[in-house]
Design a protein around this motif. Structure first.
Motif, PDB file in Angstrom:
ATOM      1  N   UNK A   1      -3.045   9.100 -16.143  1.00  0.00           N
ATOM      2  CA  UNK A   1      -4.249   8.267 -15.949  1.00  0.00           C
ATOM      3  C   UNK A   1      -3.932   6.775 -16.019  1.00  0.00           C
ATOM      4  N   UNK A   2      -2.987   6.410 -16.884  1.00  0.00           N
ATOM      5  CA  UNK A   2      -2.652   4.988 -17.025  1.00  0.00           C
ATOM      6  C   UNK A   2      -2.095   4.411 -15.729  1.00  0.00           C
ATOM      7  N   UNK A   3      -1.295   5.208 -15.030  1.00  0.00           N
ATOM      8  CA  UNK A   3      -0.740   4.760 -13.741  1.00  0.00           C
ATOM      9  C   UNK A   3      -1.866   4.575 -12.719  1.00  0.00           C
ATOM     10  N   UNK A   4      -2.860   5.460 -12.781  1.00  0.00           N
ATOM     11  CA  UNK A   4      -4.000   5.360 -11.854  1.00  0.00           C
ATOM     12  C   UNK A   4      -4.796   4.091 -12.148  1.00  0.00           C
ATOM     13  N   UNK A   5      -5.055   3.836 -13.436  1.00  0.00           N
ATOM     14  CA  UNK A   5      -5.800   2.628 -13.830  1.00  0.00           C
ATOM     15  C   UNK A   5      -5.045   1.368 -13.391  1.00  0.00           C
ATOM     16  N   UNK A   6      -3.724   1.364 -13.598  1.00  0.00           N
ATOM     17  CA  UNK A   6      -2.900   0.185 -13.280  1.00  0.00           C
ATOM     18  C   UNK A   6      -3.041  -0.223 -11.812  1.00  0.00           C
ATOM     19  N   UNK A   7      -3.230   0.771 -10.944  1.00  0.00           N
ATOM     20  CA  UNK A   7      -3.370   0.457  -9.514  1.00  0.00           C
ATOM     21  C   UNK A   7      -4.829   0.227  -9.139  1.00  0.00           C
ATOM     22  N   UNK A   8      -5.676   1.228  -9.382  1.00  0.00           N
ATOM     23  CA  UNK A   8      -7.064   1.184  -8.891  1.00  0.00           C
ATOM     24  C   UNK A   8      -7.854  -0.009  -9.450  1.00  0.00           C
ATOM     25  N   UNK A   9      -7.644  -0.344 -10.722  1.00  0.00           N
ATOM     26  CA  UNK A   9      -8.421  -1.437 -11.332  1.00  0.00           C
ATOM     27  C   UNK A   9      -7.839  -2.822 -11.058  1.00  0.00           C
TER      28      UNK A   9
ATOM     29  N   UNK B   1       0.807  -1.221   0.000  1.00  0.00           N
ATOM     30  CA  UNK B   1       0.000   0.000   0.000  1.00  0.00           C
ATOM     31  C   UNK B   1       0.845   1.277   0.000  1.00  0.00           C
ATOM     32  N   UNK B   2       2.000   1.237   0.664  1.00  0.00           N
ATOM     33  CA  UNK B   2       2.891   2.415   0.692  1.00  0.00           C
ATOM     34  C   UNK B   2       3.360   2.767  -0.722  1.00  0.00           C
ATOM     35  N   UNK B   3       3.819   1.740  -1.459  1.00  0.00           N
ATOM     36  CA  UNK B   3       4.293   1.966  -2.830  1.00  0.00           C
ATOM     37  C   UNK B   3       3.154   2.456  -3.723  1.00  0.00           C
ATOM     38  N   UNK B   4       1.972   1.871  -3.545  1.00  0.00           N
ATOM     39  CA  UNK B   4       0.812   2.288  -4.349  1.00  0.00           C
ATOM     40  C   UNK B   4       0.443   3.741  -4.075  1.00  0.00           C
ATOM     41  N   UNK B   5       0.446   4.114  -2.799  1.00  0.00           N
ATOM     42  CA  UNK B   5       0.105   5.502  -2.426  1.00  0.00           C
ATOM     43  C   UNK B   5       1.113   6.475  -3.059  1.00  0.00           C
TER      44      UNK B   5
END
Length: 320
Positions: A35-43, A17-21
């Motif tokens: 946006x692609x980085x956001x999709x890669x994590x959130x989805x 979670x630390x790395x994702x944040x």
């Protein structure tokens, strides 16, 4: 209780979670958004994992992840991302609140959620609604709907459906006969009988009732409902029957309806994709292909675009 085993979105292994944040913060830094980085994590994280990311984000940056993403994103893409950050009961409560507040009511949203959730899910979303909005969901629904439609919604809201798997053969025959007598066999319709049987009996029992009904009436219960009722009442009884027969088929139909013809009903498309991706999306995809001869993936691809389309396709999972 919300999570099924037939979702397309699974828990990420080696979850940090630390790395994702940190990555999410970096995706929003400076000019423009990645946006692609956001999709890669959130989805690609489970609901539980996203809650951990939110917690770490707040701890490390002193800000709400939801708020930061809201200020960076827009349109339907933002709705999908912020929807995915909510827990399932909170997301249901949020959708119901939006369906009720403001001018007009989104009855399709009310009946879709309340007809398809289990007792535990209804109790959880009712509690979330009170907590989030300081209001009582039943009171809000009663203030916004009327007649028999309102009574069916209130009955579903009590989360009192029998959830055992026992079939009482004699009662199934009696129920089928009573529904036939209340509808096809008389002038006018006694909707009370439909409410009592369809909102209270367990799924296994109802499947037996529908078989018996077909024998007595010579037509499927859905056809009788269409002949006997109209408007929202017809829609909610059909939704209950279809959810009893097959929830994945019910949601496949909702998705198809949201995309066929001109324009897309994004609110339905987003709600079904966000709320089912961790529960039964694999089964919904199978049903979709069976019912419409095309993959859900191809439908979404042809009907959406940009990052909005991309994140929906991630939630849908690969075409095969």
């Amino acid at each position: 209780q919300y999570m099924g085993t037939r979702g397309t979105v699974k828990e990420a292994t080696d979850f940090n979670p630390e790395a994702d944040a940190q990555k999410l913060k970096a995706a929003m830094k400076g000019i423009g958004t990645d946006e692609s980085a956001i999709i890669a994590i959130i989805a690609h994280r489970s609901i539980a994992q996203r809650q951990q990311i939110k917690m770490v984000y707040k701890r490390d940056f002193g800000k709400d992840l939801d708020e930061d993403l809201k200020s960076e994103l827009s349109g339907q893409f933002e709705k999908v991302v912020t929807g995915l950050l909510k827990t399932a009961p909170v997301y249901d409560a949020y959708e119901l609140r939006n369906a009720i507040k403001g001018a007009g009511t989104d009855e399709a949203c009310l009946l879709e959620i309340l007809a398809s959730r289990s007792n535990a899910e209804i109790k959880a979303l009712t509690a979330a609604y009170s907590q989030e909005y300081g209001k009582v969901l039943e009171e809000d629904i009663c203030g916004d709907t009327s007649g028999m439609f309102k009574r069916v919604l209130v009955s579903l809201l009590t989360a009192g459906r029998d959830e055992c798997t026992t079939v009482d053969e004699a009662l199934a025959k009696k129920d089928a006969k009573e529904m036939y007598d209340a509808g096809e066999a008389r002038w006018g319709t006694d909707e009370d009988k439909f409410l009592t049987i369809l909102c209270i009996r367990n799924r296994s029992h109802l499947l037996r009732v529908f078989q018996e009904y077909l024998r007595i009436a010579g037509r499927d219960i859905e056809d009788s409902i269409k002949r006997e009722m109209s408007g929202n009442l017809e829609e909610i009884f059909l939704a209950i029957v279809r959810c009893v027969k097959s929830k994945p088929a019910f949601f496949a139909e909702r998705l198809h309806k949201s995309m066929k013809g001109l324009g897309t009903t994004d609110s339905i498309l987003i709600r079904v994709m966000v709320s089912r991706c961790e529960i039964d999306m694999l089964d919904i995809k199978t049903e979709f292909l069976k019912m419409y001869g095309k993959t859900l993936h191809s439908f979404i691809k042809g009907d959406t675009s940009g990052h909005y389309g991309k994140i929906l396709l991630e939630l849908c999972g690969p075409e095969k």
